[in-house]
Design an enzyme around this catalytic site. Sequence first.
Site, PDB file in Angstrom:
ATOM      1  N   ASP A 125      -0.757  65.505 128.281  1.00 56.60           N
ATOM      2  CA  ASP A 125      -0.780  66.864 127.730  1.00 56.60           C
ATOM      3  C   ASP A 125      -0.414  67.860 128.821  1.00 56.60           C
ATOM      4  O   ASP A 125      -1.021  67.861 129.897  1.00 56.60           O
ATOM      5  CB  ASP A 125      -2.178  67.215 127.212  1.00 56.60           C
ATOM      6  CG  ASP A 125      -2.551  66.448 125.965  1.00 56.60           C
ATOM      7  OD1 ASP A 125      -2.170  66.894 124.876  1.00 56.60           O
ATOM      8  OD2 ASP A 125      -3.232  65.408 126.082  1.00 56.60           O
ATOM      9  N   HIS A 165      -2.793  74.245 122.307  1.00 56.02           N
ATOM     10  CA  HIS A 165      -4.115  74.324 121.692  1.00 56.02           C
ATOM     11  C   HIS A 165      -5.205  74.159 122.747  1.00 56.02           C
ATOM     12  O   HIS A 165      -4.952  73.734 123.876  1.00 56.02           O
ATOM     13  CB  HIS A 165      -4.273  73.253 120.618  1.00 56.02           C
ATOM     14  CG  HIS A 165      -4.124  71.850 121.158  1.00 56.02           C
ATOM     15  ND1 HIS A 165      -2.901  71.309 121.488  1.00 56.02           N
ATOM     16  CD2 HIS A 165      -5.038  70.878 121.436  1.00 56.02           C
ATOM     17  CE1 HIS A 165      -3.070  70.070 121.925  1.00 56.02           C
ATOM     18  NE2 HIS A 165      -4.358  69.785 121.918  1.00 56.02           N
ATOM     19  N   ASP A 173     -12.547  64.827 122.399  1.00 57.64           N
ATOM     20  CA  ASP A 173     -12.347  65.776 123.502  1.00 57.64           C
ATOM     21  C   ASP A 173     -13.436  65.575 124.554  1.00 57.64           C
ATOM     22  O   ASP A 173     -14.593  65.926 124.329  1.00 57.64           O
ATOM     23  CB  ASP A 173     -12.384  67.216 122.983  1.00 57.64           C
ATOM     24  CG  ASP A 173     -11.139  67.582 122.191  1.00 57.64           C
ATOM     25  OD1 ASP A 173     -10.226  66.745 122.115  1.00 57.64           O
ATOM     26  OD2 ASP A 173     -11.098  68.697 121.646  1.00 57.64           O
ATOM     27  N   GLU A 257      -1.478  69.059 116.349  1.00 56.81           N
ATOM     28  CA  GLU A 257      -0.983  68.635 115.045  1.00 56.81           C
ATOM     29  C   GLU A 257      -0.542  69.823 114.189  1.00 56.81           C
ATOM     30  O   GLU A 257      -1.107  70.907 114.281  1.00 56.81           O
ATOM     31  CB  GLU A 257      -2.080  67.858 114.302  1.00 56.81           C
ATOM     32  CG  GLU A 257      -2.486  66.600 115.029  1.00 56.81           C
ATOM     33  CD  GLU A 257      -3.804  66.009 114.549  1.00 56.81           C
ATOM     34  OE1 GLU A 257      -3.994  64.796 114.724  1.00 56.81           O
ATOM     35  OE2 GLU A 257      -4.636  66.760 114.008  1.00 56.81           O
ATOM     36  N   HIS A 374      -7.358  60.910 105.897  1.00 49.17           N
ATOM     37  CA  HIS A 374      -7.435  59.832 104.912  1.00 49.17           C
ATOM     38  C   HIS A 374      -8.649  59.895 104.003  1.00 49.17           C
ATOM     39  O   HIS A 374      -8.731  59.144 103.033  1.00 49.17           O
ATOM     40  CB  HIS A 374      -7.432  58.487 105.638  1.00 49.17           C
ATOM     41  CG  HIS A 374      -8.550  58.351 106.637  1.00 49.17           C
ATOM     42  ND1 HIS A 374      -9.812  57.936 106.282  1.00 49.17           N
ATOM     43  CD2 HIS A 374      -8.594  58.601 107.974  1.00 49.17           C
ATOM     44  CE1 HIS A 374     -10.580  57.921 107.351  1.00 49.17           C
ATOM     45  NE2 HIS A 374      -9.871  58.329 108.397  1.00 49.17           N
ATOM     46  N   THR A 416      -0.905  59.405 112.701  1.00 49.06           N
ATOM     47  CA  THR A 416      -2.099  58.741 113.237  1.00 49.06           C
ATOM     48  C   THR A 416      -2.680  57.723 112.250  1.00 49.06           C
ATOM     49  O   THR A 416      -2.079  57.411 111.243  1.00 49.06           O
ATOM     50  CB  THR A 416      -3.181  59.783 113.566  1.00 49.06           C
ATOM     51  OG1 THR A 416      -3.536  60.469 112.358  1.00 49.06           O
ATOM     52  CG2 THR A 416      -2.676  60.797 114.568  1.00 49.06           C
ATOM     53  N   GLU A 454       0.221  56.197 116.193  1.00 48.16           N
ATOM     54  CA  GLU A 454      -0.843  56.081 117.181  1.00 48.16           C
ATOM     55  C   GLU A 454      -2.129  55.698 116.460  1.00 48.16           C
ATOM     56  O   GLU A 454      -2.234  55.790 115.238  1.00 48.16           O
ATOM     57  CB  GLU A 454      -1.034  57.390 117.931  1.00 48.16           C
ATOM     58  CG  GLU A 454      -1.523  58.525 117.056  1.00 48.16           C
ATOM     59  CD  GLU A 454      -1.651  59.842 117.804  1.00 48.16           C
ATOM     60  OE1 GLU A 454      -2.732  60.462 117.713  1.00 48.16           O
ATOM     61  OE2 GLU A 454      -0.684  60.233 118.461  1.00 48.16           O
ATOM     62  N   ASN A 455      -3.114  55.263 117.215  1.00 45.03           N
ATOM     63  CA  ASN A 455      -4.419  54.969 116.644  1.00 45.03           C
ATOM     64  C   ASN A 455      -5.277  56.227 116.687  1.00 45.03           C
ATOM     65  O   ASN A 455      -5.182  57.037 117.611  1.00 45.03           O
ATOM     66  CB  ASN A 455      -5.110  53.820 117.385  1.00 45.03           C
ATOM     67  CG  ASN A 455      -5.116  54.006 118.892  1.00 45.03           C
ATOM     68  OD1 ASN A 455      -4.105  54.349 119.490  1.00 45.03           O
ATOM     69  ND2 ASN A 455      -6.261  53.759 119.510  1.00 45.03           N
ATOM     70  N   LEU A 457      -8.749  56.178 116.439  1.00 45.01           N
ATOM     71  CA  LEU A 457     -10.010  55.894 117.116  1.00 45.01           C
ATOM     72  C   LEU A 457      -9.760  55.024 118.342  1.00 45.01           C
ATOM     73  O   LEU A 457      -8.825  54.216 118.363  1.00 45.01           O
ATOM     74  CB  LEU A 457     -10.978  55.166 116.178  1.00 45.01           C
ATOM     75  CG  LEU A 457     -11.319  55.870 114.869  1.00 45.01           C
ATOM     76  CD1 LEU A 457     -12.205  54.979 114.017  1.00 45.01           C
ATOM     77  CD2 LEU A 457     -11.993  57.203 115.131  1.00 45.01           C
ATOM     78  N   ARG A 487      -6.881  55.279 124.468  1.00 47.89           N
ATOM     79  CA  ARG A 487      -6.423  56.092 125.561  1.00 47.89           C
ATOM     80  C   ARG A 487      -6.741  55.358 126.845  1.00 47.89           C
ATOM     81  O   ARG A 487      -7.605  54.496 126.879  1.00 47.89           O
ATOM     82  CB  ARG A 487      -7.152  57.445 125.501  1.00 47.89           C
ATOM     83  CG  ARG A 487      -6.979  58.334 126.710  1.00 47.89           C
ATOM     84  CD  ARG A 487      -7.721  59.624 126.549  1.00 47.89           C
ATOM     85  NE  ARG A 487      -7.629  60.312 125.295  1.00 47.89           N
ATOM     86  CZ  ARG A 487      -6.679  61.156 124.953  1.00 47.89           C
ATOM     87  NH1 ARG A 487      -5.713  61.417 125.828  1.00 47.89           N
ATOM     88  NH2 ARG A 487      -6.683  61.723 123.794  1.00 47.89           N
TER      89      ARG A 487
END
Length: 546
Positions: A125, A165, A173, A257, A374, A416, A454-455, A457, A487
């Site tokens: 980022d 953001h 976070d 996003e 979802h 995602t 990407e995942n 979780l 990550r």
Amino acid sequence: MTLTLQSSASFINFKETKGVKTPDEFLGMVSFAQAKPSSCRLVAKSSMQEAQLSHERIMEVRKIEKREKLHELTANHSNSSTRVRVFVMLPLDTMTMGGNLNRPRAMNASLMALKSSGAEGVMVDAWWGLVEKDGPLKYNWEGYAELVKMCQEHGLKLQVVMSFHQCGGNVGDSCSIPLPPWVLEEISKNPDLVYTDRSGRRNPEYLSLGCDMLPVLKGRTPIQVYTDYMRSFRERFNDYLGNVIVEIQVGMGPCGELRYPAYPESNGTWRFPGIGEFQCYDKYMRASLAAAAKAAGKDDWGQGGPHDSGQYNQFPEDTGFFQRDGTWNSEYGQFFLEWYSGKLLEHGDRILAAGESIYQGTGAKLSGKIAGIHWHYNTRSHAAELTAGYYNTRHRDGYLPIARMLAKHGVVLNFTCMEMRDGEQPQSANCSPEGLVRQVKTAARTAEVELAGENALERYDGGAFSQVLATSMSDSGNGLSAFTFLRMNKRLFEPENWRNLVQFVKSMSEGGRNASLPECDSSRTDLYVRFIKESHSKEATEVAVV
């Protein structure tokens, strides 16, 4: 400076606090690999024949061209055995608050290990709150320059996210990076610069799209500020664009996003699987809604959002708007949702047009991230998607317009929740991550836009990796071109997790074949895990960058 929930009337507290700690979940980015347009051309044998081509024939040829273009994209993907390149997200606090590279020795060892795993590269980022911290047009890219050179030395590619953001207050976070201080100063003078809910609570995660084109930031519009920021990055890293820096992801909202902050987690405001709330009550959004209602000849529809849409943590059937035969499906509901989602599309279009003009010809691809909302997907109204700005219901495809907008600018669609299975979700939440992913994949194919994933979780289990492998493949040309894993941290380098990742990267590179690694690890993954542990034995908390 961090921002916390001050009261039920405001999210903003302009006081110094320590970093926010939240459960590990999502905030991810992407990668891509876009095919060149097809060279298919219509060749007329003579001017007479060309003149005789009917409109219907021309349209048919255009359809053929579009099919061949999509076939070429699919063929290019399969030419490398449907290889899916894997990137790994770097920690949110890769840069210090002073703008320097955080723990460079640990980062160097971690990048060395990632290279050994077969990963294509990493994502980072580029926080607006750090880079333009010292004042308007005063940019500090030095920490990122050190990271770029380090990636180049290890032969890794880099995805850079233009993160406009705030970091802090959402799931996953692990640190707090607010918007630039000079921007917060303007927000303190004019709180309507940020998104606002029906109760008047302000959310400082991201500037309201309602003021996109207004000179509210010391004489510049937010779009101008984002544009200047991206231009500064291009000028600083022009020599690396297209070779080391292979992708620029353009942040378009909370968590990067394209969405409204409809489900903020700060101080427990929202909890899964609440429906969230509409974010259209700052004065700029109100003015836009009133103008749209007047244009439609329905002035009374412009007084505010739906009065019966409920609260953050309710379920669809608890509300008049989102219930099975609710107001969402009325003439008013359709008007409001078209306006609300339309404003979001316009916002994305503006920012991506700026990004396209800046990075076109540099060799770096552009991408944009769409949230995987979802929960309540199996209901008629899809309430949680609606409050976030995705006008997707039982009767309307909300992702095709988004995919087409991205395709217009040659932007990769990053999505995602690729690792999630329907059976893992609570039945009461009416979730269907698998159904949602299928819908988005279809929209991407129809719009002829590249899809990356990407995942959502942080998971290292075989089930999650297997689901991503299955999702990444497709016989109909709508598989993934790349995948970004969330990550890099200490857990990733634990021996079992590390072996799972290496196996996953290998399988993705071989077109999804679930190749297993032998116990005697020929890729030397154990060696690198041991190296990292030993090199940081004096700093037990820094086994890897976190």
